[in-house]
Design a protein around this motif. Structure first.
Motif, PDB file in Angstrom:
ATOM      1  N   GLY A   5      38.119  19.766 -32.370  1.00  0.00           N
ATOM      2  CA  GLY A   5      38.859  18.837 -32.913  1.00  0.00           C
ATOM      3  C   GLY A   5      39.897  17.933 -31.877  1.00  0.00           C
ATOM      4  O   GLY A   5      40.636  17.163 -32.412  1.00  0.00           O
ATOM      5  N   LYS A   6      39.735  17.668 -30.732  1.00  0.00           N
ATOM      6  CA  LYS A   6      40.249  16.976 -29.674  1.00  0.00           C
ATOM      7  C   LYS A   6      39.827  15.529 -30.048  1.00  0.00           C
ATOM      8  O   LYS A   6      38.504  15.420 -30.066  1.00  0.00           O
ATOM      9  CB  LYS A   6      39.901  17.331 -28.253  1.00  0.00           C
ATOM     10  CG  LYS A   6      40.528  18.752 -28.046  1.00  0.00           C
ATOM     11  CD  LYS A   6      42.431  18.697 -28.251  1.00  0.00           C
ATOM     12  CE  LYS A   6      42.824  20.026 -27.604  1.00  0.00           C
ATOM     13  NZ  LYS A   6      44.204  19.932 -27.688  1.00  0.00           N
ATOM     14  N   GLY A  29      31.324  17.432 -27.639  1.00  0.00           N
ATOM     15  CA  GLY A  29      31.906  17.964 -28.647  1.00  0.00           C
ATOM     16  C   GLY A  29      33.301  17.431 -29.188  1.00  0.00           C
ATOM     17  O   GLY A  29      34.087  17.987 -29.803  1.00  0.00           O
ATOM     18  N   TYR A  30      33.488  16.271 -28.539  1.00  0.00           N
ATOM     19  CA  TYR A  30      34.707  15.844 -28.925  1.00  0.00           C
ATOM     20  C   TYR A  30      34.567  14.771 -30.139  1.00  0.00           C
ATOM     21  O   TYR A  30      33.520  14.329 -30.424  1.00  0.00           O
ATOM     22  CB  TYR A  30      35.222  14.670 -27.783  1.00  0.00           C
ATOM     23  CG  TYR A  30      35.718  15.901 -26.680  1.00  0.00           C
ATOM     24  CD1 TYR A  30      36.893  16.454 -26.345  1.00  0.00           C
ATOM     25  CD2 TYR A  30      34.815  15.629 -25.406  1.00  0.00           C
ATOM     26  CE1 TYR A  30      37.296  17.081 -25.512  1.00  0.00           C
ATOM     27  CE2 TYR A  30      35.130  16.324 -24.400  1.00  0.00           C
ATOM     28  CZ  TYR A  30      36.286  17.058 -24.209  1.00  0.00           C
ATOM     29  OH  TYR A  30      36.601  17.636 -23.083  1.00  0.00           O
ATOM     30  N   GLN A  31      35.985  14.349 -30.766  1.00  0.00           N
ATOM     31  CA  GLN A  31      35.752  13.239 -31.873  1.00  0.00           C
ATOM     32  C   GLN A  31      36.129  12.281 -31.372  1.00  0.00           C
ATOM     33  O   GLN A  31      37.188  12.131 -30.773  1.00  0.00           O
ATOM     34  CB  GLN A  31      36.832  13.662 -32.922  1.00  0.00           C
ATOM     35  CG  GLN A  31      36.599  15.075 -33.877  1.00  0.00           C
ATOM     36  CD  GLN A  31      37.505  15.482 -34.905  1.00  0.00           C
ATOM     37  OE1 GLN A  31      38.301  14.424 -35.346  1.00  0.00           O
ATOM     38  NE2 GLN A  31      37.913  16.869 -35.088  1.00  0.00           N
ATOM     39  N   VAL A  32      35.389  11.085 -31.385  1.00  0.00           N
ATOM     40  CA  VAL A  32      35.467  10.015 -30.302  1.00  0.00           C
ATOM     41  C   VAL A  32      35.368   8.678 -31.462  1.00  0.00           C
ATOM     42  O   VAL A  32      34.589   8.951 -32.399  1.00  0.00           O
ATOM     43  CB  VAL A  32      34.536   9.846 -29.313  1.00  0.00           C
ATOM     44  CG1 VAL A  32      34.850   8.567 -28.502  1.00  0.00           C
ATOM     45  CG2 VAL A  32      34.041  11.047 -28.594  1.00  0.00           C
ATOM     46  N   THR A  33      36.303   7.897 -30.982  1.00  0.00           N
ATOM     47  CA  THR A  33      36.318   6.675 -31.681  1.00  0.00           C
ATOM     48  C   THR A  33      36.318   5.674 -30.757  1.00  0.00           C
ATOM     49  O   THR A  33      37.076   5.639 -29.536  1.00  0.00           O
ATOM     50  CB  THR A  33      37.436   6.371 -32.494  1.00  0.00           C
ATOM     51  OG1 THR A  33      37.777   7.330 -33.628  1.00  0.00           O
ATOM     52  CG2 THR A  33      37.741   4.949 -33.188  1.00  0.00           C
ATOM     53  N   PRO A  50      45.067  12.761 -38.036  1.00  0.00           N
ATOM     54  CA  PRO A  50      45.891  13.007 -37.016  1.00  0.00           C
ATOM     55  C   PRO A  50      45.768  12.065 -35.851  1.00  0.00           C
ATOM     56  O   PRO A  50      44.585  11.353 -35.538  1.00  0.00           O
ATOM     57  CB  PRO A  50      45.446  14.346 -36.504  1.00  0.00           C
ATOM     58  CG  PRO A  50      44.029  14.539 -36.973  1.00  0.00           C
ATOM     59  CD  PRO A  50      43.728  13.531 -38.030  1.00  0.00           C
ATOM     60  N   PRO A  51      46.658  12.149 -35.023  1.00  0.00           N
ATOM     61  CA  PRO A  51      46.833  11.139 -33.748  1.00  0.00           C
ATOM     62  C   PRO A  51      45.616  11.404 -32.681  1.00  0.00           C
ATOM     63  O   PRO A  51      45.157  12.762 -32.770  1.00  0.00           O
ATOM     64  CB  PRO A  51      48.085  11.187 -33.117  1.00  0.00           C
ATOM     65  CG  PRO A  51      48.477  12.474 -33.648  1.00  0.00           C
ATOM     66  CD  PRO A  51      47.897  12.878 -34.892  1.00  0.00           C
ATOM     67  N   PHE A  52      45.383  10.562 -31.807  1.00  0.00           N
ATOM     68  CA  PHE A  52      44.531  10.843 -30.796  1.00  0.00           C
ATOM     69  C   PHE A  52      45.032  11.715 -29.693  1.00  0.00           C
ATOM     70  O   PHE A  52      46.214  11.433 -29.383  1.00  0.00           O
ATOM     71  CB  PHE A  52      44.166   9.344 -30.166  1.00  0.00           C
ATOM     72  CG  PHE A  52      43.136   8.695 -30.927  1.00  0.00           C
ATOM     73  CD1 PHE A  52      41.715   8.842 -30.846  1.00  0.00           C
ATOM     74  CD2 PHE A  52      43.617   7.652 -31.650  1.00  0.00           C
ATOM     75  CE1 PHE A  52      40.838   8.160 -31.690  1.00  0.00           C
ATOM     76  CE2 PHE A  52      42.717   6.736 -32.477  1.00  0.00           C
ATOM     77  CZ  PHE A  52      41.415   7.266 -32.577  1.00  0.00           C
ATOM     78  N   ASP A  53      44.519  12.538 -29.223  1.00  0.00           N
ATOM     79  CA  ASP A  53      44.589  13.183 -27.817  1.00  0.00           C
ATOM     80  C   ASP A  53      45.037  12.830 -26.596  1.00  0.00           C
ATOM     81  O   ASP A  53      45.534  13.285 -25.721  1.00  0.00           O
ATOM     82  CB  ASP A  53      43.976  14.877 -28.022  1.00  0.00           C
ATOM     83  CG  ASP A  53      44.388  15.706 -29.187  1.00  0.00           C
ATOM     84  OD1 ASP A  53      45.287  15.817 -29.698  1.00  0.00           O
ATOM     85  OD2 ASP A  53      43.185  15.922 -29.989  1.00  0.00           O
ATOM     86  N   LEU A  54      44.031  11.673 -26.441  1.00  0.00           N
ATOM     87  CA  LEU A  54      43.696  11.125 -25.097  1.00  0.00           C
ATOM     88  C   LEU A  54      43.196   9.806 -25.356  1.00  0.00           C
ATOM     89  O   LEU A  54      42.332   9.698 -26.172  1.00  0.00           O
ATOM     90  CB  LEU A  54      42.843  12.301 -24.516  1.00  0.00           C
ATOM     91  CG  LEU A  54      42.503  11.925 -22.719  1.00  0.00           C
ATOM     92  CD1 LEU A  54      42.848  12.984 -21.973  1.00  0.00           C
ATOM     93  CD2 LEU A  54      41.235  11.116 -22.754  1.00  0.00           C
TER      94      LEU A  54
END
Length: 123
Positions: A5-6, A29-33, A50-54
Motif C-alpha cells: 500500500g505504500k 511491491g510499491y504503488q508507483v505513479t 490516498p496521498p503519496f507516502d514518498l
C-alpha cells in the motif's frame, strides 16, 4: 520487500526514466505513479487520494526543478519525505533545500543499487 500500500510518486522529465522507475519500484511491491516533470508531479500530488507516502524526483527539469517541487510539496505536506536524484553530485546544502523535506540525495547512477534500501528506511 515493500510494505503493501505504500504510494510513491516518481518524477523525471525524461519519460523513459520515469517509466523505468515506475516499473522498477512497482516490481518491488510499491504503488508507483510516474510523472513527467515538476508541474505534472505537483498536480498529481494534489489529486492523490490516498496521498503519496514518498516522492522520488529528478533535480534538473525544465519549469519546476526537483528542489522547487520539494519546496511546493513541503508547503502543503511537510511530513512527506522527498528523495532527489541527479546526474551530478549534489549536497544537502544546495540552495533552497532548507525549505523542504528532502531526506536523501542520490546520483542517478546509484538509483537501482541504493533506492530499495533507502525506501525501506524511510517508509
Amino acid at each position: 520487500m515493500a510494505e503493501d500500500g505504500k504510494k510513491i510518486l516518481y518524477v523525471d522529465d525524461e519519460q523513459g526514466l520515469a517509466l523505468l522507475g515506475e516499473e522498477f519500484l512497482g516490481d518491488l511491491g510499491y504503488q508507483v505513479t510516474a510523472a513527467f516533470g515538476g508541474e505534472e508531479a505537483f498536480a498529481a500530488f494534489g489529486q492523490a487520494d490516498p496521498p503519496f507516502d514518498l516522492i522520488v524526483t529528478d533535480e534538473s527539469m525544465p519549469g519546476i526543478s526537483g528542489i522547487e517541487l520539494a519546496q511546493k510539496i513541503y508547503e502543503v505536506a511537510p511530513q512527506v519525505p522527498v528523495f532527489i536524484c541527479s546526474g551530478h553530485l549534489l549536497s544537502n546544502e544546495e540552495e533552497g533545500m532548507d525549505k523542504t523535506n528532502i531526506v536523501e540525495v542520490l546520483l542517478k547512477t546509484d538509483v537501482c543499487a541504493k533506492l530499495p534500501d533507502l525506501l525501506e528506511k524511510h517508509l
